[in-house]
Design a protein around this motif. Structure first.
Motif, PDB file in Angstrom:
ATOM      1  N   PHE A  16       0.834  -1.206   0.000  1.00 38.22           N
ATOM      2  CA  PHE A  16       0.000   0.000   0.000  1.00 38.22           C
ATOM      3  C   PHE A  16       0.869   1.257   0.000  1.00 38.22           C
ATOM      4  CE2 PHE A  16      -2.195   3.367   2.417  1.00 38.22           C
ATOM      5  CZ  PHE A  16      -3.262   3.586   1.565  1.00 38.22           C
ATOM      6  N   ASP A  17       1.877   1.285   0.851  1.00 34.48           N
ATOM      7  CA  ASP A  17       2.774   2.449   0.909  1.00 34.48           C
ATOM      8  C   ASP A  17       3.481   2.658  -0.423  1.00 34.48           C
ATOM      9  OD1 ASP A  17       2.034   2.907   3.527  1.00 34.48           O
ATOM     10  OD2 ASP A  17       3.823   1.950   4.382  1.00 34.48           O
ATOM     11  N   TRP A  18       3.981   1.594  -1.015  1.00 34.03           N
ATOM     12  CA  TRP A  18       4.656   1.712  -2.311  1.00 34.03           C
ATOM     13  C   TRP A  18       3.690   2.188  -3.388  1.00 34.03           C
ATOM     14  CZ3 TRP A  18       7.460  -3.660  -2.025  1.00 34.03           C
ATOM     15  CH2 TRP A  18       8.580  -3.558  -1.190  1.00 34.03           C
ATOM     16  N   ALA A  19       2.465   1.674  -3.358  1.00 30.39           N
ATOM     17  CA  ALA A  19       1.472   2.031  -4.379  1.00 30.39           C
ATOM     18  C   ALA A  19       1.112   3.514  -4.323  1.00 30.39           C
ATOM     19  CB  ALA A  19       0.212   1.184  -4.205  1.00 30.39           C
ATOM     20  N   ASN A  20       1.177   4.112  -3.146  1.00 32.14           N
ATOM     21  CA  ASN A  20       0.794   5.516  -3.007  1.00 32.14           C
ATOM     22  C   ASN A  20       1.970   6.487  -3.031  1.00 32.14           C
ATOM     23  OD1 ASN A  20      -2.082   5.933  -2.965  1.00 32.14           O
ATOM     24  ND2 ASN A  20      -2.086   4.569  -1.206  1.00 32.14           N
ATOM     25  N   ASP A  21       3.146   5.992  -3.319  1.00 34.26           N
ATOM     26  CA  ASP A  21       4.301   6.862  -3.487  1.00 34.26           C
ATOM     27  C   ASP A  21       4.033   7.817  -4.658  1.00 34.26           C
ATOM     28  OD1 ASP A  21       7.373   7.392  -3.258  1.00 34.26           O
ATOM     29  OD2 ASP A  21       7.020   6.930  -5.381  1.00 34.26           O
ATOM     30  N   VAL A  34      -4.523   5.573  -4.041  1.00 31.75           N
ATOM     31  CA  VAL A  34      -5.246   4.337  -3.765  1.00 31.75           C
ATOM     32  C   VAL A  34      -5.815   4.415  -2.357  1.00 31.75           C
ATOM     33  CG1 VAL A  34      -5.043   1.829  -3.583  1.00 31.75           C
ATOM     34  CG2 VAL A  34      -3.670   3.069  -5.281  1.00 31.75           C
ATOM     35  N   LYS A  35      -7.100   4.153  -2.217  1.00 28.78           N
ATOM     36  CA  LYS A  35      -7.735   4.128  -0.895  1.00 28.78           C
ATOM     37  C   LYS A  35      -7.370   2.816  -0.200  1.00 28.78           C
ATOM     38  CE  LYS A  35     -11.697   7.073  -1.874  1.00 28.78           C
ATOM     39  NZ  LYS A  35     -11.612   7.482  -3.241  1.00 28.78           N
ATOM     40  N   TYR A  36      -7.148   2.895   1.103  1.00 23.49           N
ATOM     41  CA  TYR A  36      -6.696   1.725   1.854  1.00 23.49           C
ATOM     42  C   TYR A  36      -7.675   0.550   1.760  1.00 23.49           C
ATOM     43  CZ  TYR A  36      -4.617  -1.163   5.464  1.00 23.49           C
ATOM     44  OH  TYR A  36      -4.039  -2.201   6.141  1.00 23.49           O
ATOM     45  N   GLU A  37      -8.956   0.821   1.924  1.00 25.54           N
ATOM     46  CA  GLU A  37      -9.954  -0.261   1.882  1.00 25.54           C
ATOM     47  C   GLU A  37      -9.956  -0.941   0.515  1.00 25.54           C
ATOM     48  OE1 GLU A  37     -10.742   3.014   2.675  1.00 25.54           O
ATOM     49  OE2 GLU A  37     -10.523   2.662   4.828  1.00 25.54           O
ATOM     50  N   THR A  38      -9.838  -0.140  -0.536  1.00 22.51           N
ATOM     51  CA  THR A  38      -9.784  -0.683  -1.895  1.00 22.51           C
ATOM     52  C   THR A  38      -8.540  -1.539  -2.062  1.00 22.51           C
ATOM     53  OG1 THR A  38     -10.930   1.286  -2.705  1.00 22.51           O
ATOM     54  CG2 THR A  38      -9.761  -0.039  -4.346  1.00 22.51           C
ATOM     55  N   HIS A  39      -7.427  -1.044  -1.547  1.00 21.65           N
ATOM     56  CA  HIS A  39      -6.165  -1.781  -1.645  1.00 21.65           C
ATOM     57  C   HIS A  39      -6.244  -3.126  -0.929  1.00 21.65           C
ATOM     58  CE1 HIS A  39      -1.943  -2.806  -1.568  1.00 21.65           C
ATOM     59  NE2 HIS A  39      -2.041  -2.939  -0.249  1.00 21.65           N
ATOM     60  N   ARG A  83      11.131   4.120  -2.909  1.00 17.57           N
ATOM     61  CA  ARG A  83      11.781   5.412  -3.146  1.00 17.57           C
ATOM     62  C   ARG A  83      13.257   5.402  -2.772  1.00 17.57           C
ATOM     63  NH1 ARG A  83       9.173   8.986   0.561  1.00 17.57           N
ATOM     64  NH2 ARG A  83       7.415   8.731  -0.827  1.00 17.57           N
ATOM     65  N   GLU A  84      13.573   4.878  -1.588  1.00 15.93           N
ATOM     66  CA  GLU A  84      14.958   4.927  -1.115  1.00 15.93           C
ATOM     67  C   GLU A  84      15.903   3.995  -1.864  1.00 15.93           C
ATOM     68  OE1 GLU A  84      12.468   2.425   1.773  1.00 15.93           O
ATOM     69  OE2 GLU A  84      12.207   4.252   0.615  1.00 15.93           O
ATOM     70  N   PHE A  85      15.373   3.149  -2.766  1.00 13.20           N
ATOM     71  CA  PHE A  85      16.216   2.230  -3.532  1.00 13.20           C
ATOM     72  C   PHE A  85      16.292   2.587  -5.012  1.00 13.20           C
ATOM     73  CE2 PHE A  85      15.347  -0.195   0.268  1.00 13.20           C
ATOM     74  CZ  PHE A  85      16.549  -0.834   0.505  1.00 13.20           C
ATOM     75  N   ARG A  86      15.642   3.667  -5.417  1.00  8.25           N
ATOM     76  CA  ARG A  86      15.675   4.060  -6.832  1.00  8.25           C
ATOM     77  C   ARG A  86      17.060   4.583  -7.204  1.00  8.25           C
ATOM     78  NH1 ARG A  86       9.979   6.896  -6.013  1.00  8.25           N
ATOM     79  NH2 ARG A  86       8.718   5.013  -6.117  1.00  8.25           N
ATOM     80  N   GLY A  87      17.389   4.415  -8.476  1.00  9.87           N
ATOM     81  CA  GLY A  87      18.664   4.911  -8.973  1.00  9.87           C
ATOM     82  C   GLY A  87      19.837   3.984  -8.692  1.00  9.87           C
TER      83      GLY A  87
END
Length: 155
Positions: A16-21, A34-39, A83-87
């Motif tokens: 969920f956290d990754w999806a909403n980045d 993305v809404k949490y309940e939907t996720h 996010r912290e692993f990009r690049g």
């Protein structure tokens, strides 16, 4: 060192956290948050669906991203890197390892990636992972490119 495992119910909040980045939403065909309940409903359905595989990747035992396969009329692949692993060029490695895993189970399937044309980092990762350009296509009103991979193309 990169490792992976299949997703399990406890991964719901991580995904969920990754999806909403912010960048993930920007590069998605539906950029709405993305809404949490939907996720939660979607995630639980994916875990129960034999046509879905979600792989959680780790870099030195820290979750760094996921690769997802959805099988239907075609097998569609998607990738998210935390996010912290990009690049760090992890996309290519994650895609190669995920495809190797997928093809051990479904050697005759072709894998298709739909990528927004502006998402140059993703296009580069898929090309470096051995995906071949197939065509340009408009997807959800977005100019996109389609890449494909078959088992015999694994390098």
């Amino acid at each position: 060192m990169i490792s992976f495992r299949q997703a399990e119910p406890a991964d719901v909040d991580l995904i969920f956290d990754w999806a909403n980045d912010e960048l993930t939403r920007k590069n998605s065909f539906n950029s709405d948050p993305v809404k949490y309940e939907t996720h939660v409903t979607w995630f639980n359905n994916q875990l129960q669906n034999a046509g879905s595989i979600i792989l959680i990747f780790f870099s030195d035992q820290v979750a760094c991203g996921q690769v997802r396969f959805n099988m239907g009329n075609e097998t569609i692949i998607g990738i998210t890197i935390a996010r912290e692993f990009r690049g760090r060029s992890l996309g290519k490695i994650m895609l190669k390892e995920a495809c190797d895993f997928f093809f051990t189970k479904f050697p005759k399937n072709e894998i298709t990636a739909y990528i927004k044309e502006e998402n140059k980092a993703s296009i580069s990762a898929f090309e470096k992972a051995g995906f071949l350009f197939y065509e340009k296509r408009t997807v959800s009103n977005c100019e996109s490119v389609v890449y494909k991979k078959r088992k015999e193309e694994i390098k």
